[in-house]
Design an enzyme around this catalytic site. Structure first.
Site, PDB file in Angstrom:
ATOM      1  N   ARG A 181       0.825  -1.213   0.000  1.00 30.13           N
ATOM      2  CA  ARG A 181       0.000   0.000   0.000  1.00 30.13           C
ATOM      3  C   ARG A 181       0.853   1.255   0.000  1.00 30.13           C
ATOM      4  O   ARG A 181       0.468   2.274  -0.587  1.00 30.13           O
ATOM      5  CB  ARG A 181      -0.955   0.016   1.189  1.00 30.13           C
ATOM      6  CG  ARG A 181      -1.952   1.173   1.092  1.00 30.13           C
ATOM      7  CD  ARG A 181      -3.251   0.890   1.774  1.00 30.13           C
ATOM      8  NE  ARG A 181      -4.316   1.742   1.266  1.00 30.13           N
ATOM      9  CZ  ARG A 181      -5.598   1.589   1.578  1.00 30.13           C
ATOM     10  NH1 ARG A 181      -5.972   0.600   2.376  1.00 30.13           N
ATOM     11  NH2 ARG A 181      -6.514   2.391   1.072  1.00 30.13           N
ATOM     12  N   HIS A 233     -10.972   1.001   0.608  1.00 24.89           N
ATOM     13  CA  HIS A 233     -11.277   1.376   1.992  1.00 24.89           C
ATOM     14  C   HIS A 233      -9.973   1.507   2.767  1.00 24.89           C
ATOM     15  O   HIS A 233      -8.965   0.884   2.422  1.00 24.89           O
ATOM     16  CB  HIS A 233     -12.167   0.307   2.632  1.00 24.89           C
ATOM     17  CG  HIS A 233     -12.825   0.743   3.903  1.00 24.89           C
ATOM     18  ND1 HIS A 233     -12.191   0.679   5.127  1.00 24.89           N
ATOM     19  CD2 HIS A 233     -14.071   1.256   4.143  1.00 24.89           C
ATOM     20  CE1 HIS A 233     -13.014   1.120   6.071  1.00 24.89           C
ATOM     21  NE2 HIS A 233     -14.158   1.482   5.506  1.00 24.89           N
ATOM     22  N   TYR A 234      -9.996   2.325   3.812  1.00 25.62           N
ATOM     23  CA  TYR A 234      -8.762   2.516   4.582  1.00 25.62           C
ATOM     24  C   TYR A 234      -8.388   1.281   5.395  1.00 25.62           C
ATOM     25  O   TYR A 234      -7.226   1.108   5.774  1.00 25.62           O
ATOM     26  CB  TYR A 234      -8.884   3.730   5.508  1.00 25.62           C
ATOM     27  CG  TYR A 234      -9.918   3.600   6.607  1.00 25.62           C
ATOM     28  CD1 TYR A 234      -9.607   2.978   7.812  1.00 25.62           C
ATOM     29  CD2 TYR A 234     -11.205   4.107   6.438  1.00 25.62           C
ATOM     30  CE1 TYR A 234     -10.556   2.853   8.823  1.00 25.62           C
ATOM     31  CE2 TYR A 234     -12.155   3.992   7.444  1.00 25.62           C
ATOM     32  CZ  TYR A 234     -11.824   3.362   8.630  1.00 25.62           C
ATOM     33  OH  TYR A 234     -12.767   3.241   9.625  1.00 25.62           O
ATOM     34  N   ARG A 235      -9.347   0.407   5.668  1.00 24.52           N
ATOM     35  CA  ARG A 235      -9.039  -0.800   6.425  1.00 24.52           C
ATOM     36  C   ARG A 235      -8.302  -1.812   5.557  1.00 24.52           C
ATOM     37  O   ARG A 235      -8.496  -1.869   4.345  1.00 24.52           O
ATOM     38  CB  ARG A 235     -10.311  -1.430   6.987  1.00 24.52           C
ATOM     39  CG  ARG A 235     -10.915  -0.631   8.124  1.00 24.52           C
ATOM     40  CD  ARG A 235     -12.158  -1.290   8.666  1.00 24.52           C
ATOM     41  NE  ARG A 235     -12.701  -0.515   9.775  1.00 24.52           N
ATOM     42  CZ  ARG A 235     -13.921  -0.674  10.263  1.00 24.52           C
ATOM     43  NH1 ARG A 235     -14.724  -1.576   9.731  1.00 24.52           N
ATOM     44  NH2 ARG A 235     -14.336   0.069  11.275  1.00 24.52           N
TER      45      ARG A 235
END
Length: 215
Positions: free
Chosen positions: A111, A126-128
């Site tokens: 990431r 999504h940030y998760r």
């Protein structure tokens, strides 16, 4: 939050965000039962000779053995094109942005390069994140029988193959670690690993904790 997971794996010339290059990215989307949706996407990105020459000895040997270096030299795909190819596939199965978590092994490293080189892709996710490596480390500490019984990895160091192995690994943990106590016996763990190695046993509702193995 959607049930789909976006699996991504990247290959780089190294791990230094200040100098190393992203040279391959692959993506697969799975549903809630870890079934792969569509064919996925695997893109080799061009890098110049200077970037390849700057790789360390271990990385050079790894990417030479896998054939990636030759493919990188021959590729005409740049980062922007690769990003759009990956997004096109993901959007087919995840219609709304910021709804599907990113999944993979040691996924924070991937990431970080995505944030740097493919901001539109990062923004769609999504940030998760679901990091299979975290589950592995917990099993090593708390459930060593499961840890030592996990399927053997091929270690091809090619992006798409690595994703398939990560999905298979999470299937294994789902059926051996995420069950009611006392968990599976050693023979049951071995049977799950063997079935996944043979690719003949897909995960399903019967794999849930509602029907824990005995022994």
């Amino acid at each position: 939050m959607r049930d789909e997971l976006v699996w991504i794996d990247c290959e780089m010339t190294g791990l230094d965000l200040g100098s190393d290059k992203l040279i391959e990215i692959a993506a697969l989307v799975t549903d809630a039962e870890l079934n792969v949706l569509g064919d996925g996407v695997d893109v080799v990105i061009h890098a110049d000779d200077a970037a390849l020459a700057a790789m360390g000895e271990v990385v050079t040997e790894m990417h030479s053995r896998s054939g990636l270096i030759d493919e990188v030299k021959a590729s005409t795909v740049d980062l922007a094109t690769a990003e759009e190819m990956v997004l096109d596939y993901i959007r087919t199965h995840v219609k709304a942005p910021k709804t599907a978590p990113l999944a993979g092994n040691s996924i924070a490293t991937d990431r970080a390069f995505i944030v740097r080189d493919m901001p539109a892709l990062d923004a769609y996710l999504h940030y998760r994140m679901i990091d299979v490596s975290s589950i592995k480390e917990l099993c090593r500490r708390w459930y060593p029988r499961i840890y030592f019984g996990q399927p053997v990895k091929g270690l091809t160091h090619r992006a798409l193959a690595d994703i398939h192995e990560s999905i298979r690994e999470l299937q294994f943990y789902r059926r051996t670690a995420f069950v009611a106590p006392p968990g599976p016996s050693t023979s049951e763990i071995e049977a799950v690993a063997a079935a996944l190695d043979e690719g003949k046993d897909a995960p399903g509702p019967s794999d849930s904790a509602s029907a824990p193995p005995t022994g």
